[in-house]
Design an enzyme around this catalytic site. Structure first.
Site, PDB file in Angstrom:
ATOM      1  N   LYS A 135       0.855  -1.175   0.000  1.00 42.44           N
ATOM      2  CA  LYS A 135       0.000   0.000   0.000  1.00 42.44           C
ATOM      3  C   LYS A 135       0.895   1.229   0.000  1.00 42.44           C
ATOM      4  O   LYS A 135       2.080   1.161   0.368  1.00 42.44           O
ATOM      5  CB  LYS A 135      -0.893   0.020   1.247  1.00 42.44           C
ATOM      6  N   GLY A 178     -20.614   6.721   4.630  1.00 40.66           N
ATOM      7  CA  GLY A 178     -19.901   7.008   3.397  1.00 40.66           C
ATOM      8  C   GLY A 178     -20.652   6.504   2.184  1.00 40.66           C
ATOM      9  O   GLY A 178     -20.876   5.306   2.041  1.00 40.66           O
ATOM     10  N   ASN A 202     -18.049   6.788  -4.154  1.00 39.66           N
ATOM     11  CA  ASN A 202     -18.132   5.858  -5.289  1.00 39.66           C
ATOM     12  C   ASN A 202     -18.573   4.461  -4.881  1.00 39.66           C
ATOM     13  O   ASN A 202     -19.552   3.916  -5.396  1.00 39.66           O
ATOM     14  CB  ASN A 202     -16.787   5.792  -6.009  1.00 39.66           C
TER      15      ASN A 202
END
Length: 360
Positions: free
Chosen positions: A80, A179, A182
């Site tokens: 990451k 949230g 997208n």
């Protein structure tokens, strides 16, 4: 404090600190484990309060990617990256190109992609400099991972509802979504189509209003979304939302969402279990996007296989719940153990092969 003594350091193979003051780049790339293949995981751009906070996040996210890819059956390791900056005002092509150069210099040991603060257009910009990106929209690319991540989240919620509530449908169930960007929006669409009642929170007003208009969702402040009267609390934003402050306030019997690093600390999985709350491990539930994006790296299966594997998340989550009850462990402890077992087996097999070669 050295990175080696950091609480989130778990024998990561490599941690790279990147800095180009001329373009404002401060970034960290963490490669956790490449036993199964090259490390793969997105890049997050976020205005962290300190470099210590950024390091903690990237180390934890990289480990989660190792476990995610292992349990998803992918020939990929975990990595990451984070860029320490505000994506709303500091993102420039020059900054993204500088970060891409750092990725390219790793020579394929790490592949990057979109994450919070880094969108599809940004991935294309990174791809102008480095070959080691996935989830891109160039010819033959896997494209936007959001629908696939959402589909996996939906299967994870279905499995949790089946295990905890004994139901095979979501009709009339209340789901509190933290949230609705997208991925959260795509998950909300699936839940709404299945008949669920939605409660949503998002720091972006436009996202909240879209969910209200399209799904008839009830909008509440982000600070109270976790404490709503609902059947499922679905974290779909930033991590560490399950902590000492929020867990005592959760009313839902199920926590299942697609955000990364939902547990502030590993012990919070046990805290949820002690309160009788069923937790679906995040990196198992949100593996759909990775299953899709991995096509750009592995190039050995198509979208039909992606969807078949995502459907399998339902069975994987159910098996984790069953083993959790049988062994008296929290579900996240079971998932971590399964991932570590697989990595250990692969490492042992590789050592045996190398030993055999040396003996010839």
């Amino acid at each position: 404090m050295s990175v080696f003594e950091h609480e989130a350091f778990r024998d990561h193979e490599r941690v790279v600190f990147c800095r180009e003051p001329e373009v404002g780049l401060r970034a960290i790339i963490a490669i956790h484990d490449t036993t199964l293949g090259p490390a793969a995981g997105g890049c997050r751009m976020w205005p962290y309060g300190s470099s210590e906070e950024a390091l903690t996040d990237v180390l934890r996210l990289a480990q989660a990617m190792s476990y995610k890819n292992a349990l998803a059956g992918l020939a990929l390791g975990g990595g990451k990256s984070v860029i320490i900056a505000d994506a709303r005002c500091a993102k420039t092509p020059a900054l993204l190109h500088a970060f891409a150069r750092a990725v390219e210099e790793l020579g394929g040991r790490y592949y990057t992609a979109e994450d919070i603060g880094i969108g599809m257009a940004d991935v294309e910009t990174l791809g102008e400099v480095t070959r080691y990106v996935f989830g891109h929209s160039r010819e033959g690319g896997s494209g936007d991972p959001s629908p696939f991540t959402a589909r996996g989240g939906f299967e994870g919620i279905r499995a949790a509802v089946r295990h905890r509530l004994g139901r095979d449908d979501l009709e009339g169930l209340g789901v509190a979504l933290q949230g609705v960007g997208n991925v959260g929006y795509a998950l909300a669409a699936l839940l709404s189509s299945a008949g669920a009642r939605l409660i949503v929170a998002d720091t972006e007003r436009a996202n909240r209003e879209r969910a209200q208009k399209e799904f008839g969702a009830k909008a509440v402040e982000a600070s109270v979304i976790h404490s709503q009267d609902a059947d499922v609390f679905a974290p779909c934003a930033m991590g560490a939302v399950l902590n000492d402050a929020t867990i005592p306030e959760i009313k839902a019997p199920i926590v299942a969402g697609v955000a990364n690093n939902q547990l502030a600390e590993e012990r919070h999985g046990r805290a949820l279990r002690d309160r009788g709350i069923l937790y679906a491990p995040d990196y198992v539930v949100n593996a759909g996007g990775m299953l899709s994006g991995a096509r750009d790296i592995l190039q050995d299966y198509g979208v039909d296989e992606v969807n078949r594997r995502i459907d399998g998340i339902y069975d994987t989550v159910l098996e984790i719940f069953r083993r959790s009850e049988k062994e008296g462990l929290a579900p996240n402890e079971v998932a971590d153990a399964l991932a570590r077992e697989k990595l250990a087996r692969e490492k042992l097999a590789s050592e045996k092969i190398m030993g055999a070669r040396k003996g010839t």
